[in-house]
Design an enzyme around this catalytic site. Structure first.
Site: not given
Length: 288
Positions: A45-47, A81
């Site tokens: 979902s994210e980096t 996160h």
């Protein structure tokens, strides 16, 4: 530091739990297109991408950074996160302690502690939060996209848009079964969220005075659901305090990811006299 794409999970000490994030500790050679490509190829979902801090950022030498976040579709202003994941990755290399990140949403301090046996826990402090009402027509569109009748809403949780670095629509589910049954119109919800500049929809069911189950659809990021959402947890903490759903000073437990098979635990701390919200959880590297 390295430009290798590392993989960590946040809000769990089990690599199979929590929310996985990519972490690039030295993204100085990457432009925006390269960062977006890496995030899309990884598919999380994210980096998180770290570079040198801007001039004047307060913090200890060697412990301040610029931090940016990319989903598979676009850059996002803040991601809890991925902040936790990046903080744990840094702490493994430079030691636990205080970190400071310059993010597109503002300055975010993080404290990382060794909780024993080499386990690390990170606590981030959000930017100053706020909430706003949502128009009746927009709420009706959100419910239609989710296929939720209005009777499935918990009347104790007034729908609001909450911000603590990113915007999230908070909706209370009247039952745990309603929360567990998530099957929404991806394109329809994405269109509404883009128009309202929302990062996720924070779906909440209260399990006790200070315990909540949450889920976060994330179609604008190119994924159906986020397994553990620190930015939404911060926004929810501010929302719950502002509406008097919890005391001004409280520690809340948010359980997320159970319905996806990736259980995680997010701790939300509210302090009297401080509008900012602290969100904490464990983090660990994903092998391989």
């Amino acid at each position: 530091m390295t430009n290798e794409v590392l993989r960590y999970t946040a809000f769990s000490d089990d690599p199979a739990g929590g929310n996985p994030a990519g972490v690039v500790l030295d993204a100085s050679a990457l432009d925006d297109a390269a960062m977006l490509r890496i995030a899309a190829e990884l598919g999380y979902s994210e980096t998180a991408f770290l570079t040198a801090p801007p001039a004047g950022l307060d913090g200890a030498p060697g412990r301040t950074f610029t931090l940016r976040f990319f989903s598979p579709k676009a850059e996002v202003p803040f991601c809890g996160h991925a902040t936790v994941a990046a903080s744990v990755a840094l702490a493994e290399r430079i030691g636990p302690g205080e970190l400071v990140f310059a993010t597109p949403a503002g300055t975010v301090p993080v404290s990382v502690a060794d909780t024993g046996g080499g386990s690390l826990r990170a606590v981030l402090t959000s930017v100053e939060p706020h909430t706003e009402e949502i128009a009746d027509a927009d709420l009706a569109e959100a419910l239609a996209a989710l296929a939720w009748p209005a009777s499935d809403l918990d009347p104790a949780f007034p729908p609001r848009i909450a911000f603590a670095g990113a915007r999230h629509l908070v909706l209370g589910a009247a039952t745990r079964a309603r929360l567990a049954d998530l099957d929404y119109d991806f394109a329809r919800l994405e269109a509404l969220m883009r128009r309202l500049d929302l990062t996720t929809v924070q779906l909440v069911h209260r399990a006790g005075p200070d315990t909540f189950h949450v889920r976060d659809p994330f179609p604008v990021g190119g994924v159906v659901e986020d397994p553990a959402t620190g930015a939404a947890a911060a926004a929810f903490g501010a929302y719950a305090r502002e509406l008097g759903l919890v005391p001004e000073e409280a520690v809340l437990t948010l359980r997320q990811g159970e319905d996806m098979g990736r259980p995680g635990v997010l701790t939300v701390e509210l302090r009297a006299g401080d509008p900012r919200v602290r969100v904490g959880g464990a983090g660990i590297r994903i092998p391989g």
